[in-house]
Design a protein around this motif. Structure first.
Motif, mmCIF file in Angstrom:
data_model
loop_
_atom_site.group_PDB
_atom_site.id
_atom_site.type_symbol
_atom_site.label_atom_id
_atom_site.label_comp_id
_atom_site.label_asym_id
_atom_site.label_seq_id
_atom_site.Cartn_x
_atom_site.Cartn_y
_atom_site.Cartn_z
ATOM 1 N N THR A 1 43.973 29.469 42.503
ATOM 2 C CA THR A 1 45.237 29.381 41.753
ATOM 3 C C THR A 1 45.194 30.250 40.504
ATOM 4 N N LEU A 2 44.121 30.154 39.749
ATOM 5 C CA LEU A 2 44.011 30.915 38.504
ATOM 6 C C LEU A 2 43.899 32.412 38.766
ATOM 7 N N HIS A 3 43.133 32.773 39.790
ATOM 8 C CA HIS A 3 43.000 34.194 40.143
ATOM 9 C C HIS A 3 44.371 34.807 40.430
ATOM 10 N N ASN A 4 45.131 34.162 41.287
ATOM 11 C CA ASN A 4 46.454 34.685 41.636
ATOM 12 C C ASN A 4 47.412 34.642 40.456
ATOM 13 N N ALA A 5 47.314 33.584 39.635
ATOM 14 C CA ALA A 5 48.210 33.448 38.481
ATOM 15 C C ALA A 5 47.945 34.534 37.446
ATOM 16 N N ILE A 6 46.681 34.831 37.187
ATOM 17 C CA ILE A 6 46.344 35.852 36.187
ATOM 18 C C ILE A 6 46.824 37.221 36.642
ATOM 19 N N GLU A 7 46.661 37.522 37.926
ATOM 20 C CA GLU A 7 47.137 38.811 38.431
ATOM 21 C C GLU A 7 48.664 38.897 38.375
ATOM 22 N N LYS A 8 49.322 37.792 38.705
ATOM 23 C CA LYS A 8 50.785 37.795 38.661
ATOM 24 C C LYS A 8 51.281 37.886 37.217
ATOM 25 N N THR B 1 34.221 36.231 39.965
ATOM 26 C CA THR B 1 32.830 36.071 40.383
ATOM 27 C C THR B 1 32.593 34.720 41.037
ATOM 28 N N LEU B 2 33.118 33.662 40.420
ATOM 29 C CA LEU B 2 32.892 32.315 40.942
ATOM 30 C C LEU B 2 33.595 32.072 42.269
ATOM 31 N N SER B 3 34.761 32.667 42.422
ATOM 32 C CA SER B 3 35.553 32.405 43.624
ATOM 33 C C SER B 3 35.213 33.325 44.775
ATOM 34 N N GLY B 4 34.664 34.508 44.444
ATOM 35 C CA GLY B 4 34.381 35.487 45.489
ATOM 36 C C GLY B 4 35.624 36.178 46.001
ATOM 37 N N ILE B 5 36.724 36.055 45.266
ATOM 38 C CA ILE B 5 37.986 36.676 45.686
ATOM 39 C C ILE B 5 37.987 38.141 45.249
ATOM 40 N N PRO B 6 38.396 39.058 46.098
ATOM 41 C CA PRO B 6 38.484 40.471 45.704
ATOM 42 C C PRO B 6 39.492 40.665 44.581
ATOM 43 N N LYS B 7 39.290 41.693 43.807
ATOM 44 C CA LYS B 7 40.220 42.012 42.730
ATOM 45 C C LYS B 7 41.436 42.759 43.296
ATOM 46 N N ALA B 8 42.154 43.398 42.405
ATOM 47 C CA ALA B 8 43.282 44.279 42.759
ATOM 48 C C ALA B 8 44.391 43.539 43.483
ATOM 49 N N GLY B 9 44.628 42.292 43.088
ATOM 50 C CA GLY B 9 45.825 41.601 43.539
ATOM 51 C C GLY B 9 45.815 41.162 44.980
ATOM 52 N N THR B 10 44.617 41.035 45.581
ATOM 53 C CA THR B 10 44.570 40.558 46.959
ATOM 54 C C THR B 10 45.105 39.150 47.037
ATOM 55 N N PRO B 11 46.158 38.888 47.817
ATOM 56 C CA PRO B 11 46.735 37.530 47.854
ATOM 57 C C PRO B 11 45.785 36.541 48.516
#
Length: 388
Positions: A239-246, A374-384
């Motif tokens: 949630t935070l990853h996507n929110a920060i990018e948005k 880093t903690l989530s392992g989610i790619p950067k650059a706005g990957t949904p």
């Protein structure tokens, strides 16, 4: 005199001097602060319409919990003209007062730097317009964008009323100020399990209404409450990853009041010595003065500073106030009301608007982005991402 952000707010020399004295006392680790509290939180009423399920139980709306004119007159006479910031809320919903505009006019004559936290679930158009007219900085508590979820948790508030009032006040503020920066923000308070999927919609609404700031606080509850974010770390990180990018895309700044989970704590950003015993005071509806707006006990406690009927100066620098400051200075035996904040790591609230040096405690989404990625392992650059 040291420059502060408030010198742009039209404060008087007396208010600036009082604030500067308190900041020097804090920096010098003095047991005494300025002669008067530089920051006031006023509990105009303990009554509230919201009846939130995660807040106090057994709500009553009784006039005996409204601040009397006697207490209010003491505040105006002895406190307000010295304060550099006044926040018109505490436990209750100030806008439900039928004479709120009268209170606001009296306060505005004494101090020009005003804030309020509200659901915007009540208040007629004249009341809302008075907030705009007096340049009150409004923080709107909005923890869901879905009507059913919102009304399930804030049982006394109509979601449609909130939306109508929010659209009205944002429109009026844009007309007056062009930008809403420093004038209107959304507070997602609290963030918990059931509203994690509401954050994206709240960001979209903020973008539509040109609201440039969102502040996030977690649900304060017993550790075993399954609603707390401790039990939903993966969903939280996504949630935070996507929110920060948005938010970055929309030009919205996300701020955090504290670490939402221990893994997200930034030790270098956590408040090392709280300023509130030197700068902040909450005046309850009955005149009781408290050292912190985060203090949640309703009943009288041994950490209450005293009552303003006994004289503001003597209470503000009285025995209890000095004891609390000593606890903080010595970094041992913190008062019971303070231990949780130091343990979890509280970040900046309003402190950074009082003095630029306190920006060291301000935590934004951009500052947490690397750790979250880093903690989530989610790619950067706005990957949904989605939580399935």
């Amino acid at each position: 005199m040291k420059q502060t952000a408030h010198q742009k707010k039209g404060l008087s020399p007396k208010q600036l001097n009082n604030l500067d004295t308190a900041i020097r006392s804090y920096n010098n680790r003095s047991l005494l602060s300025s002669a008067y509290p530089p920051v006031l939180f006023l509990e105009l009423t303990r009554n509230c319409i919201s009846r939130c399920v995660y807040c106090r139980k057994n709500w009553t709306n009784d006039p005996q919990y409204d601040m009397s004119r006697e207490i209010f007159s003491i505040i105006i006479k002895d406190c307000a003209s010295h304060a550099g910031l006044i926040d018109l809320r505490n436990y209750g919903e100030s806008l439900m007062l039928s004479d709120f505009r009268w209170y606001l006019e009296q306060i505005a004559d004494a101090c020009t730097n005003l804030r309020i936290t509200t659901t915007l679930g009540c208040g007629d158009k004249e009341t809302l317009k008075s907030l705009v007219d007096h340049n009150v900085s409004v923080s709107v508590s909005l923890d869901a964008i879905d009507k059913n979820i919102y009304e399930r948790y804030r049982r006394g508030v109509c979601f449609d009323t909130v939306m109508k009032n929010l659209r009205y006040i944002s429109s009026e503020m844009v007309k007056k100020h062009d930008s809403l920066k420093g004038h209107l923000r959304i507070g997602i308070a609290p963030l918990y399990r059931d509203n994690l999927d509401q954050v994206d919609g709240i960001l979209t609404l903020a973008h539509q209404l040109h609201i440039p700031e969102i502040r996030i606080l977690q649900l304060s509850s017993a550790w075993y409450d399954l609603n707390t974010l401790y039990f939903h770390k993966k969903r939280l990180l996504i949630t935070l990853h996507n929110a920060i990018e948005k938010a970055e895309k929309y030009g919205i700044e996300i701020q955090f009041g504290s670490p939402l989970i221990s893994a997200l704590k930034l030790n270098e950003k956590a408040c090392d010595l709280c300023v509130k015993p030197w700068l902040y005071s909450t005046v309850m509806f009955n005149g009781t003065m408290r050292p912190c707006d985060w203090q949640i006990e309703l009943k009288q406690t041994s950490d209450d500073l005293g009552n303003i009927r006994d004289g503001v100066e003597s209470v503000w620098n009285g025995k209890v106030a000095q004891r609390l400051r000593r606890y903080h200075i010595q970094s041992r035996g913190y008062a019971k009301i303070c231990k949780t904040c130091y343990r979890i790591g509280r970040y900046a609230d309003h402190e950074h608007t009082l003095d630029q040096s306190f920006k060291r405690w301000l935590v934004t989404g951009n500052e947490l982005y690397e750790k979250i990625t880093t903690l989530s392992g989610i790619p950067k650059a706005g990957t949904p991402c989605s939580f399935l």
